[in-house]
Design an enzyme around this catalytic site. Structure first.
Site, PDB file in Angstrom:
ATOM      1  N   CYS A 330       0.836  -1.203   0.000  1.00  0.00           N
ATOM      2  CA  CYS A 330       0.000   0.000   0.000  1.00  0.00           C
ATOM      3  C   CYS A 330       0.877   1.261   0.000  1.00  0.00           C
ATOM      4  O   CYS A 330       1.556   1.529  -0.983  1.00  0.00           O
ATOM      5  CB  CYS A 330      -0.969  -0.038   1.175  1.00  0.00           C
ATOM      6  SG  CYS A 330      -2.425   1.020   0.957  1.00  0.00           S
ATOM      7  N   HIS A 427      -3.633  -5.757   1.203  1.00  0.00           N
ATOM      8  CA  HIS A 427      -3.321  -6.126   2.585  1.00  0.00           C
ATOM      9  C   HIS A 427      -3.850  -7.533   2.865  1.00  0.00           C
ATOM     10  O   HIS A 427      -4.824  -7.979   2.257  1.00  0.00           O
ATOM     11  CB  HIS A 427      -3.988  -5.159   3.564  1.00  0.00           C
ATOM     12  CG  HIS A 427      -3.427  -3.790   3.551  1.00  0.00           C
ATOM     13  ND1 HIS A 427      -2.250  -3.451   4.181  1.00  0.00           N
ATOM     14  CD2 HIS A 427      -3.896  -2.645   2.996  1.00  0.00           C
ATOM     15  CE1 HIS A 427      -2.013  -2.163   4.023  1.00  0.00           C
ATOM     16  NE2 HIS A 427      -3.000  -1.642   3.303  1.00  0.00           N
TER      17      HIS A 427
END
Length: 481
Positions: A330, A427
């Site tokens: 991310c 994630h």
């Protein structure tokens, strides 16, 4: 309508989240239908819900303890700090504003309606709602407009159990001092208390429990010893992130100033042959690391500046020259690219900054936040992954042509020519046992944790057993209304 009980703390990080999770699991095992609720949370460690919103990661773990999917009603107000004085405000799962602390204080009374709506919906069709407070009710300077502690308890007419942390010392003063400083109306909501994190023979604190009860009139519910396996549960608070000594394979994780969604580290910490080392500001990245993992960030550009200010960019280049592997997830993925542009000033003034230059990609920040539960396949191993996306911005460039994940039918991620440097937006990768094993094997490591999800479930059961032994749950349930 469900009965409810609220767990508040005599200070921050006293173990409220863990106690709520364990209490919820214990009550579920007694045949009750239970839901967790936290009116207001402050955390950059968020979970994505099936109804397309985000809540604090602790409430997602508590939902797991209850055996139900996470829902935005479980945490109707989530504050995600972006600076030292301001935070993004998430209401019932959706971003509504970014406010400075002073402005948020003015906005709090308007949020009580959303909090109560969520609480009422959550209370329907269930037996018990276990509510978690935030910080401490003794912060009476924050009482006006409060929605996190006594303000909510008063509005919802929920009885309170106060938890003290004996590990940090002065617990009698914590408890009696809270009783003394609270206005009488707030004090009346507290009906019982318990002491958490005791080390040693709990009978040594019998006189302490009597003293607290005598000074407050509250029902003593128990002294809870230190729960040694707490590290096996996903960390909720940035204060809970800690190095985990394991085997020879070393993963170094720089602690970013605005680190976010660091639950990616928990499955790695569960591996017996893996050591996870959290690198604090001012320390160099270790030369003996096998993998440097750059985690998510709530403020990518400012955390990139923080990263460079520590000299970690120089350490990272040396690591790569030595043949080490790098993974960015991310915000960490965005940092690995050539540039990060923020034309709309989402993270501050409009600007474009140079990234770490280890991936040939560029990121442009955009106002739309992507929130999604996603399924993926690791293209090299065929391992299936269930994860989540929670980010602003899009990343493109030549290295994206070497995507290493198939994400719901579209390519995701980027990697260098030799595959040693990778990045992605997904994630939750390492929660997938087959992917974790394949990735570690690719880097010369080994996986011996064969079922991470089952280990978390077993730890929640062990936590429930721990509370059944040391907390008078029967008495606590008589206090619920």
């Amino acid at each position: 309508m469900a009965k409810s009980i609220m767990i508040q703390g005599a200070g921050s990080n006293v173990g409220k989240s863990m106690i709520v999770a364990g209490l919820a699991r214990a009550c579920v095992r007694r045949g009750m239908s239970v839901r967790p609720f936290k009116p207001q949370n402050m955390s950059n460690n968020a979970a994505v819900t099936q109804n397309g919103g985000e809540i604090g990661r602790a409430q997602a773990l508590q939902a797991l303890a209850c055996g139900v999917p996470p829902h935005t009603d479980m945490n109707p107000v989530l504050l995600k700090p972006e600076t030292d004085i301001g935070a993004q405000v998430i209401v019932q799962g959706k971003r509504t504003a970014t406010l400075k602390a002073r402005d948020y204080a003015k906005a709090k009374p308007k949020l009580l309606g959303a909090v109560m709506d969520s609480f009422q919906r959550l209370s329907e069709g269930t037996d018990l709602v276990v509510v978690e407070g935030a910080g401490s009710p003794a912060e009476i300077n924050l009482r006006a407009g409060d929605i996190a502690n006594m303000g909510f308890a008063e509005a919802a007419k929920v009885p309170v159990v106060l938890i003290g942390d004996i590990d940090r010392g002065g617990v009698i003063a914590q408890m009696v001092g809270t009783h003394a400083i609270l206005p009488s109306a707030d004090r009346a909501h507290i009906t019982g208390f318990a002491i958490n994190k005791f080390r040693g023979d709990v009978s040594l604190f019998d006189d302490g429990m009597t003293a607290i009860a005598d000074h407050t009139g509250w029902m003593p519910l128990g002294v809870i010893p230190w729960f040694a396996d707490a590290w096996r549960l996903p960390a909720e608070d940035v204060m809970d992130i800690a190095s985990k000594k394991g085997g020879a394979f070393k993963v170094a994780v720089p602690r970013l100033a605005r680190i976010a969604n660091f639950d990616d580290l928990d499955p790695l910490s569960s591996e017996p042959d893996v050591s996870v080392e959290i690198i604090e500001a001012g320390r160099p990245l270790p030369a003996d690391a096998d993998l440097i993992l750059i985690p998510g960030s709530k403020s990518t550009i400012s955390d990139l500046a923080h990263f460079k200010a520590q000299g970690w960019d120089i350490d990272l280049q040396a690591h790569v020259r030595r043949g080490g592997a790098v993974l960015g997830i991310c915000g960490g993925y965005q940092m690995l690219g050539a540039t990060i542009s923020d034309p709309d000033g989402i993270e501050g003034p409009p600007r474009s900054v140079e990234g770490l230059g280890l991936l040939d990609v560029e990121t442009v920040m955009t106002p739309h936040k992507r929130l999604a539960l996603s399924n993926a396949v690791h293209t090299d191993s065929g391992a299936a992954v269930e994860g989540y996306e929670i980010h602003l911005g899009s990343t493109t460039g030549p290295d994206c042509d070497r995507a290493w994940l198939d994400l719901d039918g579209r390519p995701e991620g980027a990697q260098s020519h030799d595959g040693r440097i990778k990045g992605c937006y997904l994630h939750g990768l390492f929660s997938a046992d087959s992917f974790r094993a394949a990735y570690l094997k690719e880097l010369g490591g080994e996986s011996r944790q064969t079922n991470y999800a089952a280990d978390v479930e077993a730890t929640l059961d062990a936590l429930a057993d721990h509370l059944e032994t040391h907390l008078d749950i029967d008495a606590l349930l008589t206090l619920a209304k």
